[in-house]
Design a protein around this motif. Sequence first.
Motif, PDB file in Angstrom:
ATOM      1  N   LYS A 270     -14.581 -16.041   7.617  1.00 54.95           N
ATOM      2  CA  LYS A 270     -13.804 -14.826   7.912  1.00 54.95           C
ATOM      3  C   LYS A 270     -14.199 -13.683   6.984  1.00 54.95           C
ATOM      4  N   ARG A 271     -14.351 -13.973   5.702  1.00 54.08           N
ATOM      5  CA  ARG A 271     -14.726 -12.933   4.743  1.00 54.08           C
ATOM      6  C   ARG A 271     -16.141 -12.430   4.994  1.00 54.08           C
ATOM      7  N   GLY A 272     -17.044 -13.345   5.308  1.00 57.98           N
ATOM      8  CA  GLY A 272     -18.417 -12.943   5.602  1.00 57.98           C
ATOM      9  C   GLY A 272     -18.504 -12.039   6.816  1.00 57.98           C
ATOM     10  N   THR A 273     -17.697 -12.339   7.819  1.00 61.21           N
ATOM     11  CA  THR A 273     -17.672 -11.514   9.029  1.00 61.21           C
ATOM     12  C   THR A 273     -17.230 -10.096   8.707  1.00 61.21           C
ATOM     13  N   LEU A 274     -16.216  -9.971   7.848  1.00 58.80           N
ATOM     14  CA  LEU A 274     -15.710  -8.644   7.483  1.00 58.80           C
ATOM     15  C   LEU A 274     -16.761  -7.804   6.770  1.00 58.80           C
TER      16      LEU A 274
ATOM     17  N   VAL B 105     -29.084 -20.117   1.181  1.00 58.31           N
ATOM     18  CA  VAL B 105     -29.731 -20.843   0.083  1.00 58.31           C
ATOM     19  C   VAL B 105     -28.772 -21.262  -1.026  1.00 58.31           C
ATOM     20  N   ALA B 106     -27.575 -20.685  -1.082  1.00 56.47           N
ATOM     21  CA  ALA B 106     -26.647 -21.028  -2.162  1.00 56.47           C
ATOM     22  C   ALA B 106     -25.323 -21.570  -1.632  1.00 56.47           C
ATOM     23  N   GLU B 107     -24.612 -20.760  -0.852  1.00 60.53           N
ATOM     24  CA  GLU B 107     -23.266 -21.155  -0.430  1.00 60.53           C
ATOM     25  C   GLU B 107     -23.262 -22.367   0.492  1.00 60.53           C
TER      26      GLU B 107
ATOM     27  N   PHE C  98     -27.095  -6.600   4.115  1.00 64.33           N
ATOM     28  CA  PHE C  98     -26.882  -7.642   5.122  1.00 64.33           C
ATOM     29  C   PHE C  98     -27.779  -8.846   4.831  1.00 64.33           C
ATOM     30  N   SER C  99     -29.058  -8.576   4.600  1.00 61.04           N
ATOM     31  CA  SER C  99     -30.023  -9.647   4.368  1.00 61.04           C
ATOM     32  C   SER C  99     -29.738 -10.398   3.076  1.00 61.04           C
ATOM     33  N   GLY C 100     -29.357  -9.666   2.047  1.00 62.25           N
ATOM     34  CA  GLY C 100     -29.027 -10.318   0.783  1.00 62.25           C
ATOM     35  C   GLY C 100     -27.849 -11.265   0.935  1.00 62.25           C
ATOM     36  N   ALA C 101     -26.825 -10.816   1.636  1.00 61.60           N
ATOM     37  CA  ALA C 101     -25.667 -11.680   1.870  1.00 61.60           C
ATOM     38  C   ALA C 101     -26.048 -12.870   2.737  1.00 61.60           C
ATOM     39  N   ALA C 102     -26.868 -12.634   3.746  1.00 58.47           N
ATOM     40  CA  ALA C 102     -27.255 -13.708   4.665  1.00 58.47           C
ATOM     41  C   ALA C 102     -28.075 -14.777   3.949  1.00 58.47           C
ATOM     42  N   ILE C 103     -29.033 -14.357   3.132  1.00 60.21           N
ATOM     43  CA  ILE C 103     -29.865 -15.345   2.444  1.00 60.21           C
ATOM     44  C   ILE C 103     -29.047 -16.085   1.385  1.00 60.21           C
TER      45      ILE C 103
ATOM     46  N   HIS D  62     -27.074 -19.714  11.477  1.00 63.99           N
ATOM     47  CA  HIS D  62     -26.948 -18.524  10.628  1.00 63.99           C
ATOM     48  C   HIS D  62     -28.315 -18.065  10.127  1.00 63.99           C
ATOM     49  N   GLY D  63     -29.256 -18.990  10.025  1.00 59.60           N
ATOM     50  CA  GLY D  63     -30.609 -18.623   9.625  1.00 59.60           C
ATOM     51  C   GLY D  63     -31.246 -17.608  10.561  1.00 59.60           C
ATOM     52  N   ILE D  64     -30.847 -17.614  11.808  1.00 59.36           N
ATOM     53  CA  ILE D  64     -31.344 -16.609  12.763  1.00 59.36           C
ATOM     54  C   ILE D  64     -30.923 -15.226  12.298  1.00 59.36           C
ATOM     55  N   ARG D  65     -29.681 -15.105  11.885  1.00 62.25           N
ATOM     56  CA  ARG D  65     -29.166 -13.812  11.397  1.00 62.25           C
ATOM     57  C   ARG D  65     -29.925 -13.366  10.154  1.00 62.25           C
ATOM     58  N   THR D  66     -30.225 -14.320   9.279  1.00 65.02           N
ATOM     59  CA  THR D  66     -30.983 -14.005   8.070  1.00 65.02           C
ATOM     60  C   THR D  66     -32.362 -13.458   8.437  1.00 65.02           C
ATOM     61  N   CYS D  67     -33.022 -14.105   9.369  1.00 66.16           N
ATOM     62  CA  CYS D  67     -34.355 -13.647   9.803  1.00 66.16           C
ATOM     63  C   CYS D  67     -34.293 -12.263  10.440  1.00 66.16           C
ATOM     64  N   LEU D  68     -33.290 -12.022  11.264  1.00 71.51           N
ATOM     65  CA  LEU D  68     -33.149 -10.698  11.880  1.00 71.51           C
ATOM     66  C   LEU D  68     -32.917  -9.629  10.819  1.00 71.51           C
ATOM     67  N   GLY D  69     -32.124  -9.940   9.817  1.00 72.04           N
ATOM     68  CA  GLY D  69     -31.876  -8.979   8.738  1.00 72.04           C
ATOM     69  C   GLY D  69     -33.155  -8.644   7.985  1.00 72.04           C
ATOM     70  N   PHE D  70     -33.928  -9.669   7.644  1.00 74.61           N
ATOM     71  CA  PHE D  70     -35.166  -9.409   6.920  1.00 74.61           C
ATOM     72  C   PHE D  70     -36.202  -8.709   7.793  1.00 74.61           C
TER      73      PHE D  70
END
Length: 140
Positions: free
Chosen positions: A46-50, A23-25, A14-19, A121-129
């Motif tokens: 849509k794909r990210g949600t899946l 930082v890239a997409e 989850f965290s890898g996809a979120a970051i 979306h950065g909030i989600r990244t922080c929660l994942g890490f």
Amino acid sequence: MLSGQIALIAAALFSGAAIYINVAEQPARLGLGDQPLLDEWKPAYKRGTLMQAPLAVIGFLAGTWAWWQSGNALWLIGGLFMLANLPVTLIVILPTNNRLMAMATATSESRSLIVKWGLLHGIRTCLGFAAVATFLLASL
């Protein structure tokens, strides 16, 4: 303990996809014109949600299971970090998503909404890490 390993793997994926998104997409898509930007964001979202929604649920369930098996509250805390992604998405981010999904034609507003979406979306990244770090501590 298998449940803890599953929780950690789900949180790490989850965290890898979120970051990657942050930082890239997201920076790459912001280099597009307004219409290609909106056209790219919609299917990417849509794909990210899946991928990310099931990982959040798996991380929560496996973390809770590891806590139940071990009695170590860190597993539950990590699981709650993963679960927190769901209300953050539904309450904080979804209104922006819905506005973007309803747009057929891009405008300067769609661009500013996508910029806002990236910040949220950065909030989600922080929660994942936070979940990964907590699961790692629980593993010690």
